[in-house]
Design a protein around this motif. Structure first.
Motif, PDB file in Angstrom:
ATOM      1  N   UNK A 112      39.529  -2.866 -36.135  1.00 45.86           N
ATOM      2  CA  UNK A 112      39.118  -1.580 -36.883  1.00 45.86           C
ATOM      3  C   UNK A 112      38.527  -1.768 -37.778  1.00 45.86           C
ATOM      4  N   UNK A 113      38.765  -2.979 -38.918  1.00 46.56           N
ATOM      5  CA  UNK A 113      38.684  -3.034 -40.255  1.00 46.56           C
ATOM      6  C   UNK A 113      36.868  -3.381 -39.377  1.00 46.56           C
ATOM      7  N   UNK A 114      35.853  -3.851 -38.341  1.00 49.33           N
ATOM      8  CA  UNK A 114      34.640  -4.177 -38.572  1.00 49.33           C
ATOM      9  C   UNK A 114      34.237  -3.357 -37.544  1.00 49.33           C
ATOM     10  N   UNK A 115      34.882  -2.316 -36.545  1.00 49.39           N
ATOM     11  CA  UNK A 115      34.246  -1.321 -36.911  1.00 49.39           C
ATOM     12  C   UNK A 115      33.688   0.219 -37.811  1.00 49.39           C
ATOM     13  N   UNK A 116      35.014  -0.122 -38.891  1.00 50.34           N
ATOM     14  CA  UNK A 116      34.044   1.052 -39.978  1.00 50.34           C
ATOM     15  C   UNK A 116      33.974  -0.239 -40.512  1.00 50.34           C
ATOM     16  N   UNK A 117      33.402  -1.337 -41.122  1.00 51.72           N
ATOM     17  CA  UNK A 117      32.261  -1.294 -41.726  1.00 51.72           C
ATOM     18  C   UNK A 117      31.223  -1.382 -40.775  1.00 51.72           C
ATOM     19  N   UNK A 118      30.810  -1.486 -39.722  1.00 50.51           N
ATOM     20  CA  UNK A 118      30.201  -0.629 -38.700  1.00 50.51           C
ATOM     21  C   UNK A 118      29.372   0.148 -38.242  1.00 50.51           C
ATOM     22  N   UNK A 119      30.128   0.939 -39.196  1.00 50.71           N
ATOM     23  CA  UNK A 119      29.676   2.993 -39.058  1.00 50.71           C
ATOM     24  C   UNK A 119      30.644   2.625 -38.176  1.00 50.71           C
ATOM     25  N   UNK A 120      31.342   3.227 -37.460  1.00 51.21           N
ATOM     26  CA  UNK A 120      31.431   2.913 -36.340  1.00 51.21           C
ATOM     27  C   UNK A 120      32.679   4.204 -35.938  1.00 51.21           C
ATOM     28  N   UNK A 121      32.791   5.677 -35.479  1.00 51.44           N
ATOM     29  CA  UNK A 121      33.467   6.391 -35.133  1.00 51.44           C
ATOM     30  C   UNK A 121      34.681   5.985 -34.868  1.00 51.44           C
ATOM     31  N   UNK A 122      36.044   5.645 -35.986  1.00 52.91           N
ATOM     32  CA  UNK A 122      36.970   4.523 -35.419  1.00 52.91           C
ATOM     33  C   UNK A 122      37.918   5.854 -34.640  1.00 52.91           C
ATOM     34  N   UNK A 123      38.496   6.308 -33.887  1.00 56.23           N
ATOM     35  CA  UNK A 123      38.811   7.835 -33.055  1.00 56.23           C
ATOM     36  C   UNK A 123      38.382   7.544 -31.935  1.00 56.23           C
ATOM     37  N   UNK A 124      37.268   7.243 -32.313  1.00 58.99           N
ATOM     38  CA  UNK A 124      36.490   7.924 -31.008  1.00 58.99           C
ATOM     39  C   UNK A 124      36.176   6.058 -29.860  1.00 58.99           C
TER      40      UNK A 124
END
Length: 211
Positions: A112-124
């Motif tokens: 989740x941390x990596x996804x957020x840092x990479x500006x990925x829509x976390x819910x999706x």
């Protein structure tokens, strides 16, 4: 146009170096290059990963744990790719850096941390990583590997869509070898398993196979 498929174990340092070589090639070459990192998961990949960790390949518990972690990483990568190739690639590189360089263990919090840092829509992303679509993408990659007779990670297949109707499988390569192949400095029909031939001087231990 050239197409490059790089088959990787997402959690192997050698594969990270190969990914960097492909990215560098795309920047250095004058030719138009499309590339794809294809995650590979089979018994050879698992056993080689265990050997690199100093774990006996006969340890079934370790085999299962390694397999499950790789499978989860691959599904995460596929889910990130659904939001664009660049974001997916950035996610993979960031996750590899966290696990291989920083020594962090795989966990949902890390993902989740990596996804957020990479500006990925976390819910999706969280929905996609457990979806049938991600699993289908995983199986499609394994079928592609089978069709190309890929059994080991750090294998690249190069297609020159403008000139030839065959692909070239390159194993155990370095940047120079990849660059020379892409720019026409190597003849894939020559015996590329030996560095004694003057035309293969840059190949070291690389191997070329025409598909």
């Amino acid at each position: 146009m050239l197409e490059v498929y790089l088959f990787v174990n997402p959690l192997a340092n050698q594969c990270v170096r190969d990914e960097q070589n492909v990215l560098r090639l795309a920047n250095d070459s004058d030719k138009q290059i499309q590339f794809q990192f294809v995650p590979l998961l089979n018994i050879n990949v698992i056993q080689r990963a265990l050997k690199c960790q100093g774990i006996k390949t006969s340890d079934w518990h370790a085999q299962n744990e390694q397999s499950q972690t790789l499978y989860r990483v691959i599904l995460d990568y596929k889910a990130a790719l659904f939001q664009g190739k660049k974001r997916g690639r950035n996610f993979l590189i960031a996750l590899q850096s966290a696990m291989l360089k920083a020594g962090q263990h795989y966990s949902e919090h890390l993902v989740k941390t990596v996804a957020t840092d990479c500006q990925i829509d976390l819910d999706m992303f969280m929905e996609d990583r457990d979806s049938d679509l991600a699993k289908q993408a995983f199986h499609a990659d394994q079928r592609l590997a089978s069709e190309m007779n890929i059994t080991e990670a750090s294998s690249a297949v190069v297609f020159d869509c403008d000139q030839y109707d065959y692909g070239v499988l390159l194993e155990q390569f370095n940047y120079t070898t990849l660059f020379d192949l892409v720019n026409g400095n190597l003849d894939p029909f020559q015996d590329a398993t030996r560095a004694t031939n003057a035309s293969c001087a840059n190949l070291t231990n690389a191997q070329l196979h025409v598909l």
